[in-house]
Design a protein around this motif. Sequence first.
Motif, PDB file in Angstrom:
ATOM      1  N   TYR A  24       0.829  -1.208   0.000  1.00 45.74           N
ATOM      2  CA  TYR A  24       0.000   0.000   0.000  1.00 45.74           C
ATOM      3  C   TYR A  24       0.862   1.256   0.000  1.00 45.74           C
ATOM      4  O   TYR A  24       0.584   2.217  -0.727  1.00 45.74           O
ATOM      5  N   LEU A  25       1.908   1.259   0.809  1.00 41.79           N
ATOM      6  CA  LEU A  25       2.749   2.450   0.955  1.00 41.79           C
ATOM      7  C   LEU A  25       3.773   2.601  -0.165  1.00 41.79           C
ATOM      8  O   LEU A  25       4.398   3.656  -0.289  1.00 41.79           O
ATOM      9  N   GLY A  26       3.960   1.557  -0.952  1.00 46.18           N
ATOM     10  CA  GLY A  26       4.921   1.630  -2.043  1.00 46.18           C
ATOM     11  C   GLY A  26       6.361   1.605  -1.574  1.00 46.18           C
ATOM     12  O   GLY A  26       7.219   2.310  -2.106  1.00 46.18           O
ATOM     13  N   VAL A  27       6.622   0.784  -0.549  1.00 44.62           N
ATOM     14  CA  VAL A  27       7.976   0.659  -0.006  1.00 44.62           C
ATOM     15  C   VAL A  27       8.430  -0.797  -0.107  1.00 44.62           C
ATOM     16  O   VAL A  27       7.630  -1.718  -0.219  1.00 44.62           O
ATOM     17  N   LYS A  28       9.746  -0.979  -0.037  1.00 41.84           N
ATOM     18  CA  LYS A  28      10.303  -2.320  -0.158  1.00 41.84           C
ATOM     19  C   LYS A  28      10.139  -3.117   1.128  1.00 41.84           C
ATOM     20  O   LYS A  28       9.901  -4.329   1.099  1.00 41.84           O
ATOM     21  N   HIS A  29      10.250  -2.423   2.270  1.00 41.87           N
ATOM     22  CA  HIS A  29      10.215  -3.116   3.559  1.00 41.87           C
ATOM     23  C   HIS A  29       9.290  -2.390   4.531  1.00 41.87           C
ATOM     24  O   HIS A  29       9.338  -1.160   4.640  1.00 41.87           O
ATOM     25  N   ALA A  30       8.470  -3.143   5.246  1.00 41.42           N
ATOM     26  CA  ALA A  30       7.645  -2.622   6.330  1.00 41.42           C
ATOM     27  C   ALA A  30       7.817  -3.565   7.512  1.00 41.42           C
ATOM     28  O   ALA A  30       7.552  -4.763   7.398  1.00 41.42           O
ATOM     29  N   ILE A  31       8.263  -3.033   8.634  1.00 40.85           N
ATOM     30  CA  ILE A  31       8.615  -3.857   9.794  1.00 40.85           C
ATOM     31  C   ILE A  31       7.785  -3.391  10.987  1.00 40.85           C
ATOM     32  O   ILE A  31       7.916  -2.249  11.447  1.00 40.85           O
ATOM     33  N   GLY A  32       6.930  -4.269  11.492  1.00 43.76           N
ATOM     34  CA  GLY A  32       6.088  -3.931  12.625  1.00 43.76           C
ATOM     35  C   GLY A  32       6.883  -3.836  13.908  1.00 43.76           C
ATOM     36  O   GLY A  32       7.893  -4.527  14.100  1.00 43.76           O
ATOM     37  N   CYS A  33       6.426  -2.980  14.825  1.00 40.67           N
ATOM     38  CA  CYS A  33       7.063  -2.854  16.139  1.00 40.67           C
ATOM     39  C   CYS A  33       5.991  -2.488  17.166  1.00 40.67           C
ATOM     40  O   CYS A  33       4.802  -2.439  16.834  1.00 40.67           O
ATOM     41  N   ALA A  34       6.403  -2.240  18.393  1.00 39.39           N
ATOM     42  CA  ALA A  34       5.450  -2.161  19.495  1.00 39.39           C
ATOM     43  C   ALA A  34       4.704  -0.831  19.603  1.00 39.39           C
ATOM     44  O   ALA A  34       3.638  -0.788  20.213  1.00 39.39           O
ATOM     45  N   SER A  35       5.246   0.247  19.041  1.00 39.42           N
ATOM     46  CA  SER A  35       4.596   1.555  19.160  1.00 39.42           C
ATOM     47  C   SER A  35       5.167   2.518  18.136  1.00 39.42           C
ATOM     48  O   SER A  35       6.225   2.262  17.532  1.00 39.42           O
ATOM     49  N   GLY A  36       4.496   3.645  17.979  1.00 31.58           N
ATOM     50  CA  GLY A  36       5.015   4.674  17.093  1.00 31.58           C
ATOM     51  C   GLY A  36       6.299   5.285  17.614  1.00 31.58           C
ATOM     52  O   GLY A  36       7.190   5.644  16.834  1.00 31.58           O
ATOM     53  N   THR A  37       6.412   5.399  18.934  1.00 31.99           N
ATOM     54  CA  THR A  37       7.652   5.912  19.528  1.00 31.99           C
ATOM     55  C   THR A  37       8.811   4.981  19.206  1.00 31.99           C
ATOM     56  O   THR A  37       9.900   5.428  18.819  1.00 31.99           O
ATOM     57  N   ASP A  38       8.588   3.678  19.379  1.00 34.26           N
ATOM     58  CA  ASP A  38       9.624   2.705  19.023  1.00 34.26           C
ATOM     59  C   ASP A  38       9.965   2.776  17.538  1.00 34.26           C
ATOM     60  O   ASP A  38      11.128   2.611  17.155  1.00 34.26           O
ATOM     61  N   ALA A  39       8.969   3.006  16.711  1.00 32.10           N
ATOM     62  CA  ALA A  39       9.213   3.074  15.269  1.00 32.10           C
ATOM     63  C   ALA A  39      10.223   4.172  14.946  1.00 32.10           C
ATOM     64  O   ALA A  39      11.165   3.969  14.162  1.00 32.10           O
ATOM     65  N   LEU A  40      10.056   5.347  15.554  1.00 30.91           N
ATOM     66  CA  LEU A  40      10.988   6.450  15.323  1.00 30.91           C
ATOM     67  C   LEU A  40      12.364   6.145  15.909  1.00 30.91           C
ATOM     68  O   LEU A  40      13.396   6.420  15.278  1.00 30.91           O
ATOM     69  N   HIS A  41      12.376   5.583  17.108  1.00 33.95           N
ATOM     70  CA  HIS A  41      13.633   5.224  17.768  1.00 33.95           C
ATOM     71  C   HIS A  41      14.411   4.218  16.927  1.00 33.95           C
ATOM     72  O   HIS A  41      15.607   4.397  16.641  1.00 33.95           O
ATOM     73  N   LEU A  42      13.754   3.149  16.514  1.00 32.99           N
ATOM     74  CA  LEU A  42      14.431   2.113  15.730  1.00 32.99           C
ATOM     75  C   LEU A  42      14.876   2.651  14.376  1.00 32.99           C
ATOM     76  O   LEU A  42      15.956   2.292  13.884  1.00 32.99           O
ATOM     77  N   ALA A  43      14.062   3.508  13.772  1.00 35.80           N
ATOM     78  CA  ALA A  43      14.440   4.085  12.477  1.00 35.80           C
ATOM     79  C   ALA A  43      15.715   4.905  12.592  1.00 35.80           C
ATOM     80  O   ALA A  43      16.625   4.799  11.751  1.00 35.80           O
ATOM     81  N   LEU A  44      15.812   5.724  13.626  1.00 36.26           N
ATOM     82  CA  LEU A  44      17.010   6.535  13.829  1.00 36.26           C
ATOM     83  C   LEU A  44      18.237   5.659  14.065  1.00 36.26           C
ATOM     84  O   LEU A  44      19.297   5.878  13.460  1.00 36.26           O
ATOM     85  N   ARG A  45      18.083   4.676  14.927  1.00 33.73           N
ATOM     86  CA  ARG A  45      19.246   3.838  15.242  1.00 33.73           C
ATOM     87  C   ARG A  45      19.671   3.027  14.020  1.00 33.73           C
ATOM     88  O   ARG A  45      20.869   2.909  13.730  1.00 33.73           O
ATOM     89  N   ALA A  46      18.715   2.470  13.302  1.00 29.31           N
ATOM     90  CA  ALA A  46      19.054   1.669  12.120  1.00 29.31           C
ATOM     91  C   ALA A  46      19.705   2.519  11.033  1.00 29.31           C
ATOM     92  O   ALA A  46      20.505   2.019  10.238  1.00 29.31           O
TER      93      ALA A  46
END
Length: 363
Positions: free
Chosen positions: A47-69
């Motif tokens: 739907y989003l037109g991206v290669k990878h979508a990785i679920g996580c526990a919260s939106g806060t975690d999503a931003l945290h993991l994105a920055l670290r990765a």
Amino acid sequence: MIPMVNLKAQYAEIKKEVEQGLAQTIEQCTFILGPNVQAFEQEAADYLGVKHAIGCASGTDALHLALRAAGIGEGDEVITSAFTFIATAEAIKYVGANPVFVDIDAKTFNITPETIEAAISEKTKAIMPVHLFGQPVDLMAIKALCEQYGLKLIEDCAQSFGARVNGQQTGAVGDAAGYSFFPSKNLGAFGDGGLVVTQSDEIADMLRMLRNHGSKERYYHDVIGYNSRLDEMQAVVLRAKLKRIDQYNQARRKAAHLYSELMADLPLETPYEDGIGEHVYHQYTLLSDNRDRIIEALQAEQIGCAVYYPVPLHRQNVFKADYAGVSLPVTEKVAARCFSLPICPMLSEENIHDIVNVIKTVA
């Protein structure tokens, strides 16, 4: 009574599908990273037109993991907005970086290419724009800045699921992006949940390790990670709602446009659409010098309303000592005048007329 978001009415529409999926999950006992999480990740990526979508526990975690990765770490600077929920800045601090708050546009409430470029320094390593209230930022111009200065672009899409810019979904343009599935979001779960998306194989590999204790293979750990996995039962709910997300967002847009039409002659400022991207109205946020009187009148009629956000991040207790010399005049003026009205796919035209009639008695 008119709530800010009518989750009960939305649930009634998907009740059968969700309850069947939950019952099947319980019967199969596939609770962690099971088939619904895997299916949702693929459906969301498509739907989003991206290669990878990785679920996580919260939106806060999503931003945290994105920055670290993406490699953002100790001592780095990340340019972002002070007019947003604190999770945006928390995620930056979690990786040891420092938020650099810049001012917003008075109409869109988003940071701009001009305010961003003026704040870039030798320590700047990333820009984290927030698509606030569902209004996309000037994404292509900000991406061009990132390319010019060699910076990472991490999109905060917590409020913009389904919003598009130049035909692309928000989240599909940056190096990575984080989404929130808090229940009131455009795509909301029945609890906390989040998603990180990226076009990068390298970032995606790191994200999958980080969300699962730094492990690619069970009991073998390559980095210090986290326990941040999207719950299988939440994935059932999200799959049902994802099928309807365009319908939901269109209903939000229709409600917002009716609000604005009915209040066009009132002495307040209704939300602005800049035409750069498609606003999906996570919130319908106005500006008024009579905010407190309007809120009091709405509350007296049991009509939901809220102030997002009364105190900008650079003035919050947790940050104000470090940003004592920072002046963001537009942000501060907007925070003093903003308030939000009920908005959701189930909001009726009758509800909107009733809400506006109350506002007219004050405004």
